[in-house]
Design an enzyme around this catalytic site. Sequence first.
Site, PDB file in Angstrom:
ATOM      1  N   LYS A  46       0.834  -1.210   0.000  1.00 41.65           N
ATOM      2  CA  LYS A  46       0.000   0.000   0.000  1.00 41.65           C
ATOM      3  C   LYS A  46       0.866   1.255   0.000  1.00 41.65           C
ATOM      4  CE  LYS A  46      -3.229   2.987   0.272  1.00 41.65           C
ATOM      5  NZ  LYS A  46      -4.198   3.114   1.346  1.00 41.65           N
ATOM      6  N   CYS A  81      -3.736   9.878   1.943  1.00 42.17           N
ATOM      7  CA  CYS A  81      -2.797   8.808   1.589  1.00 42.17           C
ATOM      8  C   CYS A  81      -1.468   9.322   1.049  1.00 42.17           C
ATOM      9  CB  CYS A  81      -3.439   7.869   0.562  1.00 42.17           C
ATOM     10  SG  CYS A  81      -4.729   6.810   1.234  1.00 42.17           S
TER      11      CYS A  81
END
Length: 418
Positions: free
Chosen positions: A215, A269
Site C-alpha cells: 500500500k 494517503c
Amino acid sequence: MHNLFKGRVAIIGLGYIGLPTAVVLATRGIEVIGVDVNPQTVCAVSRGEVPFVEPDLAVAVSGAVAMGQLKATSETPEADAFIIAVPTPFNEDHSADLSYVETATRQIAPHLRQGNIVVLESTSPPGTTEKIAGWIAEERPDLKMPHDTEPNADIFVAHCPERVLPGRIMIEMITNDRIVGGLTKRCAEAAASIYRIFAQGEILLTDAASAEMAKLVENAYRDVNIAFANELSAIAEHLHIDVWEVIKLANRHPRVSILNPGPGVGGHCIPVDPWFIVAAAPQISPLIRTAREVNDRRPHHVAEQVIGKARRFRTPTVACLGLTFKANVDDIRESPAVEVVGLIAEGLPDVEIVVADPYVDALPRQLAGRDNIKLVGAHQAVESADIVVLLVEHEPFKAMRHTRLSGKVLYDTRGAWR
C-alpha cells in the site's frame, strides 16, 4: 469454493473507509456495528445519514440502517470479527503515529474470544500488524497469538489496506483487487473470508508486512510521478514555456505518460504514506524523500507566484477557487489548496482574499481566524476579483463562462481553463 464469513462484524472508525466498508457488508446480509469516538458521527449514522459527501453512500447507509443490518455506537461491542479503520497520521519527524491504532486494539482486546478475526485496514508501516498482535497479547495473555503458536492460535490477525479513490469509493471498494496479508497463512485466509462477501476483484493473499508495504509503495509511486510533473511545471514557468503543451506532446510517445501538475498533493494517503517508507529506511530512500519535498514545496511556489502578481496592483482582490484536496468531493484533509490560501493571506495581510468552494460550508480552522479571508459564492468571488486562482477543478469552476473571467489575471494550477 472458498468459505465466506458468517457472523457479526464490528468496524472501529466510521470515516471515509470504515463507513463504506460497513455498508457493503451490511447490505449483503452481515450484521455490522460501527464504532466511532465522534458522537455526531454515531448519531448521524444511527439516523441513516452520512456525515460526509461520497456518491452513492447516503442511499446505501439509509437502506442498511432501515434494514437493521447496520448500527452505530461509541462502545466496542462483542463481535466475531473486528476491522480497524482509524487514522494513521505522521509525527513531526514523519514517523507513523500509531496511537489511534493502539487505542482501538486495546479497546477490542477485552472482547476477543477464540476464533475471532482482527483486521487492520488503516494504512501503516511494515510491522504494525505484528504490533497489534503484541498489544493484544499484553491485554489478553490468556489468548494464543498467531505469531508464536501457529497452527493452534486462538485469533487471526491480518492487514487488508484500502485502495479506493474518494468520489468512487462505493464502486472501487467492490471492483478493485484486494491485498490480504496475515501474520500466518491461516490468518490471511480467515480475513479474506470477510472480503469475499463483497469484493468482485481478485483477493491476493500474502504476509502482513508485504501487504503493509504494498500500500505504501502504491502511493509513493504516484507521489514520485506527481513530483516529476510539478518540478517540470516549475521549470517550464522559468523558461516561459506552456507546461500543458509540453506534457501533451511528450505523452504522444507510446511509453510516456506524464501526470498533470497541480498546487500540491493532498488527501489522507499520498502526502502521508511515502514518509512511512522513508522513516523505515531513511538512509536508502532519497528519491522518495525528494519527491515528498518537491510536492510539499509546491503550495509555497504557487502562493509566491500569486503574491508576485498581486503586488502589481495597488489594492487587489484575490479569488481562490477550491479548498478540497481533489475535485468534486468535500474532503479537505491535507489539502494543498487550504495551504495555498493560508500562505497567500499571510503574504498579503492587507489584501482581501475571497474563497469559494461548492462543497465547503465554512472556512477550515486553519483559515477561519484570518481577517482578510472570506468565504463567498463562486460568481461573487470572480466578479469581485482582480486575480483568480483555480486550485481545485470542481465541475462548476470548469464550466464558468470565459466572459465571466475576461479581464482578470488568471492563475490556473490545474490546466482546466486551457
